[in-house]
Design a protein around this motif. Structure first.
Motif, PDB file in Angstrom:
ATOM      1  N   ARG A 285      40.072  25.512  72.046  1.00 23.93           N
ATOM      2  CA  ARG A 285      40.005  26.650  71.116  1.00 23.93           C
ATOM      3  C   ARG A 285      40.216  27.934  71.890  1.00 23.93           C
ATOM      4  O   ARG A 285      39.557  28.178  72.898  1.00 23.93           O
ATOM      5  CB  ARG A 285      38.658  26.692  70.396  1.00 23.93           C
ATOM      6  N   SER A 286      41.140  28.764  71.392  1.00 21.72           N
ATOM      7  CA  SER A 286      41.414  30.023  72.080  1.00 21.72           C
ATOM      8  C   SER A 286      42.153  30.975  71.148  1.00 21.72           C
ATOM      9  O   SER A 286      42.804  30.550  70.196  1.00 21.72           O
ATOM     10  CB  SER A 286      42.255  29.759  73.327  1.00 21.72           C
ATOM     11  N   PRO A 287      42.052  32.297  71.416  1.00 23.20           N
ATOM     12  CA  PRO A 287      42.840  33.260  70.637  1.00 23.20           C
ATOM     13  C   PRO A 287      44.330  33.100  70.916  1.00 23.20           C
ATOM     14  O   PRO A 287      44.726  32.654  71.987  1.00 23.20           O
ATOM     15  CB  PRO A 287      42.342  34.619  71.136  1.00 23.20           C
ATOM     16  N   PHE A 288      45.147  33.483  69.955  1.00 19.95           N
ATOM     17  CA  PHE A 288      46.584  33.504  70.162  1.00 19.95           C
ATOM     18  C   PHE A 288      47.131  34.758  69.533  1.00 19.95           C
ATOM     19  O   PHE A 288      46.416  35.493  68.848  1.00 19.95           O
ATOM     20  CB  PHE A 288      47.253  32.252  69.568  1.00 19.95           C
ATOM     21  N   GLY A 289      48.411  35.039  69.750  1.00 17.09           N
ATOM     22  CA  GLY A 289      49.098  36.238  69.284  1.00 17.09           C
ATOM     23  C   GLY A 289      48.257  37.173  68.434  1.00 17.09           C
ATOM     24  O   GLY A 289      48.091  36.969  67.251  1.00 17.09           O
ATOM     25  N   GLY A 290      47.704  38.201  68.989  1.00 16.83           N
ATOM     26  CA  GLY A 290      46.846  39.110  68.244  1.00 16.83           C
ATOM     27  C   GLY A 290      45.398  39.011  68.660  1.00 16.83           C
ATOM     28  O   GLY A 290      44.529  39.593  68.036  1.00 16.83           O
ATOM     29  N   GLY A 291      45.125  38.307  69.758  1.00 15.55           N
ATOM     30  CA  GLY A 291      43.756  38.232  70.261  1.00 15.55           C
ATOM     31  C   GLY A 291      43.417  39.504  71.010  1.00 15.55           C
ATOM     32  O   GLY A 291      43.304  39.515  72.233  1.00 15.55           O
TER      33      GLY A 291
ATOM     34  N   SER B 219      40.438  38.998  66.404  1.00 17.71           N
ATOM     35  CA  SER B 219      41.164  37.908  67.061  1.00 17.71           C
ATOM     36  C   SER B 219      41.273  36.745  66.085  1.00 17.71           C
ATOM     37  O   SER B 219      40.409  36.568  65.220  1.00 17.71           O
ATOM     38  CB  SER B 219      40.467  37.456  68.348  1.00 17.71           C
ATOM     39  N   VAL B 220      42.346  36.008  66.212  1.00 14.81           N
ATOM     40  CA  VAL B 220      42.546  34.784  65.434  1.00 14.81           C
ATOM     41  C   VAL B 220      42.621  33.637  66.427  1.00 14.81           C
ATOM     42  O   VAL B 220      43.330  33.717  67.429  1.00 14.81           O
ATOM     43  CB  VAL B 220      43.831  34.852  64.588  1.00 14.81           C
ATOM     44  N   SER B 221      41.868  32.584  66.183  1.00 18.63           N
ATOM     45  CA  SER B 221      41.822  31.458  67.112  1.00 18.63           C
ATOM     46  C   SER B 221      42.152  30.163  66.387  1.00 18.63           C
ATOM     47  O   SER B 221      41.753  29.971  65.243  1.00 18.63           O
ATOM     48  CB  SER B 221      40.430  31.320  67.738  1.00 18.63           C
ATOM     49  N   PHE B 222      42.875  29.303  67.075  1.00 17.05           N
ATOM     50  CA  PHE B 222      42.987  27.941  66.576  1.00 17.05           C
ATOM     51  C   PHE B 222      42.204  27.001  67.483  1.00 17.05           C
ATOM     52  O   PHE B 222      41.964  27.283  68.651  1.00 17.05           O
ATOM     53  CB  PHE B 222      44.417  27.458  66.400  1.00 17.05           C
ATOM     54  N   GLU B 223      41.786  25.884  66.907  1.00 16.08           N
ATOM     55  CA  GLU B 223      41.086  24.845  67.643  1.00 16.08           C
ATOM     56  C   GLU B 223      41.818  23.537  67.368  1.00 16.08           C
ATOM     57  O   GLU B 223      41.887  23.087  66.226  1.00 16.08           O
ATOM     58  CB  GLU B 223      39.622  24.743  67.214  1.00 16.08           C
ATOM     59  N   LEU B 224      42.383  22.959  68.423  1.00 18.05           N
ATOM     60  CA  LEU B 224      43.301  21.836  68.271  1.00 18.05           C
ATOM     61  C   LEU B 224      42.808  20.615  69.021  1.00 18.05           C
ATOM     62  O   LEU B 224      42.096  20.727  70.030  1.00 18.05           O
ATOM     63  CB  LEU B 224      44.689  22.223  68.790  1.00 18.05           C
ATOM     64  N   MET B 225      43.218  19.443  68.554  1.00 17.25           N
ATOM     65  CA  MET B 225      42.884  18.172  69.191  1.00 17.25           C
ATOM     66  C   MET B 225      44.160  17.523  69.721  1.00 17.25           C
ATOM     67  O   MET B 225      45.114  17.329  68.973  1.00 17.25           O
ATOM     68  CB  MET B 225      42.209  17.225  68.186  1.00 17.25           C
ATOM     69  N   PHE B 226      44.152  17.197  71.011  1.00 20.59           N
ATOM     70  CA  PHE B 226      45.283  16.553  71.652  1.00 20.59           C
ATOM     71  C   PHE B 226      44.860  15.179  72.163  1.00 20.59           C
ATOM     72  O   PHE B 226      43.893  15.069  72.916  1.00 20.59           O
ATOM     73  CB  PHE B 226      45.784  17.358  72.854  1.00 20.59           C
TER      74      PHE B 226
END
Length: 361
Positions: free
Chosen positions: A129-135, A220-227
């Motif tokens: 999970r981390s901020p992206f474009g616009g954090g 900030s906008v964050s996504f949290e992804l599963m790999f």
């Protein structure tokens, strides 16, 4: 760095799918704090910080550790930007490795991702999970969503889905300790092909906090992804360069196909377009191991000049419906293809369009 409602849901989904099994081992980058209960209610507890270790154990984890220079929750005192094996002799393998709200503070990104990758065993899962474009004002980095998808492809991860949410940090009372957080939403994606559009749809909606004046807070906008880690191979940074589409399109083609293509069972596709875009699609098909049954074109006839050997016969759309549709999993369309085939009467299989944003950008 927190454990929220969506984190409970992710663990439950991994257990339900069999990606995680009871007795799993978990390692978290950053000394995470338990911030919400399973229903999303905020946990209020004076100034004490509560570790999510107990939550993991309630789901059947047999081993939990976390890594943090501040040493909360009995954390291992490792620098995330240094190689764990060479610096600390730490070379364990875990079923689940998480990095939430901390990775963007690490200046040496390649070392940090290398540690994440190496600690996760083959068949294990990374949650990030981390901020992206616009954090805005959030750490050293904000990640580009194209690059995140390319990171998946370069390392043959399987993108299992994820969540997206917004934060608004209080300027007057401290940047990061006081913040508002919207309930996280599942990303609207069937597979990796929908990831970029799903992120951009969320970012573009009215009411997004990133449109607020900064005097109201730092957004900030964050996504949290599963790999899912599918191979025991060295970590590869997603560094891409511009080249001719015929070569660019072959980068990590098998991983792109696995993450983005419609279901493959017959291992045959038809290509739409006998000109250059069709040729680019053909290069992708060869690199990903897909067999081309035919080429559909509304004007040309004969054999497509980009198909040496079998599969290059050019057919009309009606001939495709009659002779080839039942042999094919889907129709493959190259980038910048003129004309449209999707939605035509009689078409019963999916149309899959290659997106150059998956390969360079």
């Amino acid at each position: 760095m927190g454990f929220y409602k969506e984190d409970y849901e992710m663990i439950e989904s991994l257990l339900e799918s069999g990606r995680l099994k009871k007795g799993f081992k978990v390692c978290e980058f950053g000394a995470q704090d338990l911030c919400e209960d399973r229903n999303g209610e905020r946990i209020l507890n004076s100034n004490d910080r509560i570790s999510p270790k107990g939550v993991y154990e309630s789901y059947g984890a047999k081993e939990y550790c976390c890594i943090d220079l501040e040493r909360y929750h009995n954390a291992l005192n490792f620098d995330l930007g240094k190689d764990f094996k060479t610096e600390y002799g730490f070379d364990e393998k875990f079923d689940l490795v998480t990095c939430k709200d901390v990775g963007h503070w690490v200046f040496n990104q390649e070392a940090m991702w290398n540690n994440l990758h190496n600690l996760c065993k083959k068949g294990g899962v990374i949650i990030w999970r981390s901020p992206f474009g616009g954090g805005f004002a959030q750490g050293c980095y904000a990640y580009h969503h194209y690059k995140v998808l390319q990171l998946v492809f370069f390392n043959n991860y399987l993108l299992l889905g994820g969540y997206i949410t917004e934060y608004l940090h209080d300027v007057a009372n401290g940047k990061f300790d006081n913040f508002d957080k919207k309930p996280a939403e599942k990303l609207k994606m069937r597979n990796g092909a929908d990831f970029i559009d799903a992120v951009e749809e969320y970012m573009g909606r009215e009411g997004c906090w990133r449109y607020l004046p900064l005097k109201q807070g730092l957004p900030s906008v964050s996504f949290e992804l599963m790999f899912l880690k599918q191979e025991d191979s060295p970590f590869i940074p997603p560094l891409t360069y511009y080249d001719e589409p015929e070569r660019t399109i072959t980068r990590n083609a098998k991983s792109v196909a696995q993450n983005c293509c419609p279901k493959i069972s017959k291992n045959k596709v038809a290509i739409f377009g006998a000109a250059r875009a069709g040729g680019v699609a053909n290069e992708f098909a060869k690199a990903s191991g897909l067999n081309v049954a035919c080429v559909i074109d509304d004007v040309q006839t004969g054999t497509a000049n980009f198909c040496a050997g079998g599969g290059g016969i050019i057919v009309s759309f009606n001939e495709f419906l009659e002779k080839y549709q039942n042999q094919c999993d889907f129709i493959l369309v190259g980038p910048c293809q003129k004309g449209e085939i999707e939605g035509r009467e009689g078409l019963k299989i999916p149309v899959f369009k290659l997106d150059m944003r998956w390969f360079v950008g």
